[in-house]
Write a protein that holds these residues in place. Structure first.
Motif, mmCIF file in Angstrom:
data_model
loop_
_atom_site.group_PDB
_atom_site.id
_atom_site.type_symbol
_atom_site.label_atom_id
_atom_site.label_comp_id
_atom_site.label_asym_id
_atom_site.label_seq_id
_atom_site.Cartn_x
_atom_site.Cartn_y
_atom_site.Cartn_z
ATOM 1 N N TRP A 153 0.813 -1.224 0.000
ATOM 2 C CA TRP A 153 0.000 0.000 0.000
ATOM 3 C C TRP A 153 0.836 1.259 0.000
ATOM 4 O O TRP A 153 0.429 2.274 -0.572
ATOM 5 N N ARG A 154 2.045 1.236 0.564
ATOM 6 C CA ARG A 154 2.872 2.445 0.514
ATOM 7 C C ARG A 154 3.505 2.649 -0.860
ATOM 8 O O ARG A 154 3.574 3.768 -1.367
ATOM 9 N N LEU A 155 3.988 1.568 -1.464
ATOM 10 C CA LEU A 155 4.692 1.705 -2.737
ATOM 11 C C LEU A 155 3.796 2.266 -3.840
ATOM 12 O O LEU A 155 4.241 3.146 -4.592
ATOM 13 N N PRO A 156 2.523 1.836 -3.983
ATOM 14 C CA PRO A 156 1.666 2.485 -4.986
ATOM 15 C C PRO A 156 1.478 3.975 -4.745
ATOM 16 O O PRO A 156 1.371 4.755 -5.705
ATOM 17 N N GLU A 157 1.455 4.398 -3.485
ATOM 18 C CA GLU A 157 1.325 5.823 -3.182
ATOM 19 C C GLU A 157 2.567 6.596 -3.620
ATOM 20 O O GLU A 157 2.475 7.771 -3.977
ATOM 21 N N ILE A 158 3.720 5.940 -3.601
ATOM 22 C CA ILE A 158 4.978 6.615 -3.914
ATOM 23 C C ILE A 158 5.251 6.622 -5.411
ATOM 24 O O ILE A 158 5.598 7.664 -5.981
ATOM 25 N N VAL A 159 5.105 5.465 -6.077
ATOM 26 C CA VAL A 159 5.522 5.361 -7.490
ATOM 27 C C VAL A 159 4.365 5.101 -8.438
ATOM 28 O O VAL A 159 4.579 5.045 -9.655
ATOM 29 N N GLY A 160 3.144 4.937 -7.920
ATOM 30 C CA GLY A 160 2.002 4.636 -8.776
ATOM 31 C C GLY A 160 1.704 3.143 -8.792
ATOM 32 O O GLY A 160 2.595 2.306 -8.576
ATOM 33 N N ALA A 161 0.447 2.814 -9.095
ATOM 34 C CA ALA A 161 -0.011 1.428 -9.006
ATOM 35 C C ALA A 161 0.704 0.509 -9.994
ATOM 36 O O ALA A 161 1.078 -0.621 -9.652
ATOM 37 N N GLY A 162 0.893 0.974 -11.237
ATOM 38 C CA GLY A 162 1.493 0.110 -12.244
ATOM 39 C C GLY A 162 2.927 -0.254 -11.933
ATOM 40 O O GLY A 162 3.329 -1.428 -12.031
ATOM 41 N N ALA B 74 -1.340 16.285 7.567
ATOM 42 C CA ALA B 74 -2.157 16.445 6.363
ATOM 43 C C ALA B 74 -1.640 15.569 5.224
ATOM 44 O O ALA B 74 -2.419 14.953 4.489
ATOM 45 N N LEU B 75 -0.320 15.497 5.080
ATOM 46 C CA LEU B 75 0.261 14.656 4.031
ATOM 47 C C LEU B 75 -0.098 13.185 4.237
ATOM 48 O O LEU B 75 -0.300 12.445 3.263
ATOM 49 N N ARG B 76 -0.167 12.744 5.478
ATOM 50 C CA ARG B 76 -0.412 11.333 5.777
ATOM 51 C C ARG B 76 -1.899 10.982 5.857
ATOM 52 O O ARG B 76 -2.253 9.813 5.921
ATOM 53 N N ALA B 77 -2.767 11.986 5.839
ATOM 54 C CA ALA B 77 -4.198 11.733 5.985
ATOM 55 C C ALA B 77 -4.780 11.119 4.711
ATOM 56 O O ALA B 77 -4.340 11.453 3.605
ATOM 57 N N PRO B 78 -5.766 10.226 4.828
ATOM 58 C CA PRO B 78 -6.418 9.684 3.633
ATOM 59 C C PRO B 78 -7.162 10.760 2.861
ATOM 60 O O PRO B 78 -7.557 11.788 3.421
ATOM 61 N N ILE C 196 -9.311 18.408 6.943
ATOM 62 C CA ILE C 196 -8.191 18.358 7.866
ATOM 63 C C ILE C 196 -7.341 19.617 7.772
ATOM 64 O O ILE C 196 -6.862 20.136 8.782
ATOM 65 N N GLU C 197 -7.170 20.149 6.532
ATOM 66 C CA GLU C 197 -6.394 21.389 6.393
ATOM 67 C C GLU C 197 -7.061 22.548 7.122
ATOM 68 O O GLU C 197 -6.389 23.364 7.763
ATOM 69 N N LYS C 198 -8.371 22.623 7.023
ATOM 70 C CA LYS C 198 -9.088 23.721 7.698
ATOM 71 C C LYS C 198 -8.885 23.664 9.207
ATOM 72 O O LYS C 198 -8.618 24.687 9.855
ATOM 73 N N THR C 199 -8.986 22.460 9.751
ATOM 74 C CA THR C 199 -8.836 22.292 11.201
ATOM 75 C C THR C 199 -7.418 22.624 11.657
ATOM 76 O O THR C 199 -7.215 23.363 12.639
ATOM 77 N N LEU C 200 -6.434 22.087 10.943
ATOM 78 C CA LEU C 200 -5.040 22.309 11.334
ATOM 79 C C LEU C 200 -4.622 23.758 11.112
ATOM 80 O O LEU C 200 -3.927 24.348 11.953
ATOM 81 N N GLN C 201 -5.056 24.346 9.990
ATOM 82 C CA GLN C 201 -4.701 25.738 9.723
ATOM 83 C C GLN C 201 -5.338 26.680 10.740
ATOM 84 O O GLN C 201 -4.727 27.683 11.143
ATOM 85 N N ALA C 202 -6.548 26.361 11.172
ATOM 86 C CA ALA C 202 -7.213 27.191 12.171
ATOM 87 C C ALA C 202 -6.385 27.249 13.451
ATOM 88 O O ALA C 202 -6.250 28.316 14.080
#
Length: 246
Positions: free
Chosen positions: A141-150, A207-211, A218-224
């Protein structure tokens, strides 16, 4: 002191060196236990983490002798995966400085980092299926996020090992450095991180790690929270004063 993980501590960062060079830093149970101990420390006192390996390799995989003895109950315990998840979820950034072999569990530990840099000697991949098992400590699951599914499917299903230049071209590592400058480059990244506001850095990592389903809320909450932080006022005032002084 656990001799499989050599740790150097500074005020704003920790450097952890996988230190079983006679085994190409293969990840055994003692290393996993040491990583859990380090995570507990960094969860309580957040600092940037630099992960690297001794003797010209990052980690040539999990310890095969221990892995061969594992059975179904061990798989359900997710021995390596649980430690790597904890690494990935540390509050501050994790930088993996990779040299030589980063294979199997070693590659999966590297995938858990936020930033990966390497030397031209890097060889990275997941040959687990050639040993009758699968990459089950985050690669699927991490590798597809980094380099793409294919590309992830190609690597995981063939067990092909990437050379450094291809790993960089695929975005698996962000930069290549000569071996003698690798740790300096990792510390230069840590220096840049240290110059920023720690809370803003932690929130950005969250935020980067959030689904995807959590964005943009999440950005609104953290930025607030950051908008109400006195550090924002201080840093922006200093920026405007420097600009006016030019």
């Amino acid at each position: 002191m656990n001799e499989t993980l050599r740790i150097e501590r500074r005020t704003d960062r920790v450097t952890a060196v996988l230190d079983r060079p006679e085994k190409r830093n293969a990840i055994d149970q003692r290393t996993i236990d040491a990583l859990h101990g380090l995570c507990a420390e960094l969860e309580a006192e957040p600092r940037t983490l630099i992960l690297t390996g001794a003797g010209g390799d990052f980690a040539a995989g999990a310890d095969i002798a221990q892995l061969r003895a594992r059975r179904a109950d061990d798989a359900h315990r997710a021995i390596n995966a649980s430690a790597f998840i904890r690494i990935a979820e540390l509050p501050m950034p994790v930088i993996a400085a990779l040299d030589g072999y980063a294979l199997g569990g070693g590659a999966e530990l590297a995938y858990a980092a936020d930033i990966r840099i390497a030397t031209p000697a890097l060889r990275i991949g997941n040959p687990e299926t050639s040993l009758g098992i699968m990459a089950a400590a985050g690669a699927t699951w991490r590798l597809p996020e980094i380099v793409g599914a294919g590309r992830a499917a190609e690597l995981l299903l063939t067990g092909r090992i990437l050379r450094a230049e291809e790993a960089r071209d695929w975005g698996l590592v962000s930069a290549l450095h000569p071996a003698e400058h690798l740790l300096d480059a990792a510390h230069a990244l840590a220096d840049r991180i240290a110059g920023n506001d720690p809370l803003a850095t932690r929130h950005t990592k969250l935020a980067l790690r959030a689904p995807r389903s959590e964005h943009p809320d999440i950005e609104k909450t953290l930025q607030a929270e950051l908008f109400e932080n006195p550090e924002k006022e201080r840093r922006m005032t200093a920026f405007l004063e420097r600009k006016e002084a030019r």
